[in-house]
Design an enzyme around this catalytic site. Sequence first.
Site, mmCIF file in Angstrom:
data_model
loop_
_atom_site.group_PDB
_atom_site.id
_atom_site.type_symbol
_atom_site.label_atom_id
_atom_site.label_comp_id
_atom_site.label_asym_id
_atom_site.label_seq_id
_atom_site.Cartn_x
_atom_site.Cartn_y
_atom_site.Cartn_z
ATOM 1 N N LYS A 16 59.469 -22.609 4.889
ATOM 2 C CA LYS A 16 59.434 -21.600 4.073
ATOM 3 C C LYS A 16 58.785 -21.473 3.018
ATOM 4 O O LYS A 16 57.919 -20.478 2.770
ATOM 5 C CB LYS A 16 61.022 -21.136 3.422
ATOM 6 C CG LYS A 16 62.196 -20.929 4.460
ATOM 7 C CD LYS A 16 63.409 -20.479 4.041
ATOM 8 C CE LYS A 16 63.802 -21.549 2.850
ATOM 9 N NZ LYS A 16 64.417 -22.785 3.445
ATOM 10 N N ARG A 91 71.512 -17.418 -0.770
ATOM 11 C CA ARG A 91 71.940 -18.425 0.047
ATOM 12 C C ARG A 91 73.147 -18.730 0.448
ATOM 13 O O ARG A 91 73.684 -19.525 1.071
ATOM 14 C CB ARG A 91 71.303 -19.710 -0.489
ATOM 15 C CG ARG A 91 70.652 -20.908 0.029
ATOM 16 C CD ARG A 91 70.207 -21.727 -1.007
ATOM 17 N NE ARG A 91 69.677 -23.217 -0.485
ATOM 18 C CZ ARG A 91 68.502 -23.287 -0.439
ATOM 19 N NH1 ARG A 91 67.430 -22.298 -0.871
ATOM 20 N NH2 ARG A 91 67.997 -24.328 -0.167
ATOM 21 N N ARG A 130 57.843 -35.608 4.438
ATOM 22 C CA ARG A 130 57.300 -34.908 3.104
ATOM 23 C C ARG A 130 57.987 -36.048 1.973
ATOM 24 O O ARG A 130 57.421 -35.921 0.854
ATOM 25 C CB ARG A 130 58.209 -33.319 2.987
ATOM 26 C CG ARG A 130 57.936 -33.035 1.600
ATOM 27 C CD ARG A 130 58.444 -31.391 1.702
ATOM 28 N NE ARG A 130 59.878 -31.444 1.419
ATOM 29 C CZ ARG A 130 60.504 -30.262 1.356
ATOM 30 N NH1 ARG A 130 60.102 -29.118 1.825
ATOM 31 N NH2 ARG A 130 61.978 -30.368 1.063
ATOM 32 N N ARG A 136 60.264 -35.797 -3.426
ATOM 33 C CA ARG A 136 61.370 -35.059 -4.066
ATOM 34 C C ARG A 136 62.731 -35.973 -3.862
ATOM 35 O O ARG A 136 62.971 -36.453 -2.717
ATOM 36 C CB ARG A 136 61.362 -33.752 -3.089
ATOM 37 C CG ARG A 136 60.849 -32.503 -3.806
ATOM 38 C CD ARG A 136 61.113 -31.290 -2.806
ATOM 39 N NE ARG A 136 62.406 -30.782 -2.691
ATOM 40 C CZ ARG A 136 62.667 -29.674 -2.110
ATOM 41 N NH1 ARG A 136 61.521 -29.124 -1.619
ATOM 42 N NH2 ARG A 136 63.707 -29.319 -1.671
ATOM 43 N N ARG A 147 72.073 -31.072 2.997
ATOM 44 C CA ARG A 147 71.683 -29.699 2.757
ATOM 45 C C ARG A 147 71.563 -28.834 4.053
ATOM 46 O O ARG A 147 71.883 -27.717 4.144
ATOM 47 C CB ARG A 147 70.182 -29.739 2.313
ATOM 48 C CG ARG A 147 69.966 -30.169 0.783
ATOM 49 C CD ARG A 147 68.582 -30.964 0.708
ATOM 50 N NE ARG A 147 67.438 -30.211 0.584
ATOM 51 C CZ ARG A 147 66.205 -30.788 1.170
ATOM 52 N NH1 ARG A 147 66.431 -32.262 0.986
ATOM 53 N NH2 ARG A 147 65.212 -30.079 1.500
HETATM 54 P P1 ADP Z 1 65.433 -26.657 0.844
HETATM 55 O O1 ADP Z 1 65.391 -25.355 1.355
HETATM 56 O O2 ADP Z 1 64.680 -27.412 1.394
HETATM 57 O O3 ADP Z 1 66.819 -27.319 0.908
HETATM 58 P P2 ADP Z 1 64.728 -25.541 -1.827
HETATM 59 O O4 ADP Z 1 63.543 -25.902 -2.535
HETATM 60 O O5 ADP Z 1 64.897 -23.974 -1.199
HETATM 61 O O6 ADP Z 1 64.928 -26.501 -0.737
HETATM 62 O O7 ADP Z 1 66.006 -25.732 -2.660
HETATM 63 C C1 ADP Z 1 66.297 -27.071 -3.310
HETATM 64 C C2 ADP Z 1 67.842 -27.007 -3.895
HETATM 65 O O8 ADP Z 1 67.932 -26.206 -4.947
HETATM 66 C C3 ADP Z 1 69.027 -26.754 -3.111
HETATM 67 O O9 ADP Z 1 69.356 -27.904 -2.312
HETATM 68 C C4 ADP Z 1 70.006 -26.287 -4.094
HETATM 69 O O10 ADP Z 1 70.454 -27.418 -4.606
HETATM 70 C C5 ADP Z 1 69.072 -25.477 -5.119
HETATM 71 N N1 ADP Z 1 69.096 -24.050 -4.656
HETATM 72 C C6 ADP Z 1 67.849 -23.398 -4.399
HETATM 73 N N2 ADP Z 1 67.996 -22.071 -4.051
HETATM 74 C C7 ADP Z 1 69.603 -22.008 -4.236
HETATM 75 C C8 ADP Z 1 70.406 -20.945 -4.368
HETATM 76 N N3 ADP Z 1 69.839 -19.601 -4.001
HETATM 77 N N4 ADP Z 1 71.744 -20.896 -4.571
HETATM 78 C C9 ADP Z 1 72.223 -22.349 -5.165
HETATM 79 N N5 ADP Z 1 71.386 -23.335 -5.302
HETATM 80 C C10 ADP Z 1 69.977 -23.142 -4.899
#
Ligand code: ADP
Length: 192
Positions: A16, A91, A130, A136, A147
Amino acid sequence: MTRRRIVLLGPPGAGKGTQASRIAEHLAIPAISTGDLFRANISGGTELGRTVQEYTSRGALVPDSVTNAMVADRLTHQDVTDGFLLDGYPRNVAQVEELDTLLAARGQDVQVAVELTVDVDAVVARLLQRAQVEGREDDTEPVIRHRMDVYAEQTAPVAAVYAQRGLLVQVDGLGSVDEVTERLLAVLDQDA
Ligand code: ADP
């Protein structure tokens, strides 16, 4: 007419982030990634960063009150007037409703939700790779698995909501980065 208020969905590791910045650049709209915003706050040592780290580090969702406030603030910036691409938000279904409310206040709505589809085993392998490059802290195997579970339980229903509205388009996330970008741009160029 290209649709310019875009939600990008897809499991962790679907690509994404990479695609979001390419599409955003192509359409000259900002890519807004809640994950990136959280990580910037964590590395910047802000109060928001301290609040969210306990959630992000274990792959749990940050509480909606925190996330929604951050997105609401971001959507007040001037650069979103001509469109935006949201990556990682909404989300869960409550965040869909919050986004509806935020946009409705400006007479706007989401024009398309694009879901990048990928094979779960393929993305776990991608994320573990990654982890070695980016380091990360949420890219360890147990946290990745968590996740994925959170995605299936909380974020898959988001796709269902947009599907019900006739706004969901699924795009195959498998292939080269360029191929996937081409598929996405083709979808965005079509009218709803
Ligand atoms: P990925 O999609 O690879 O899990 P992201 O960078 O999108 O990684 O998100 C990393 C973390 O940030 C998530 O696991 C969550 O803890 C938090 N996060 C991101 N977006 C949201 C959201 N919309 N609501 C709640 N937590 C979020």
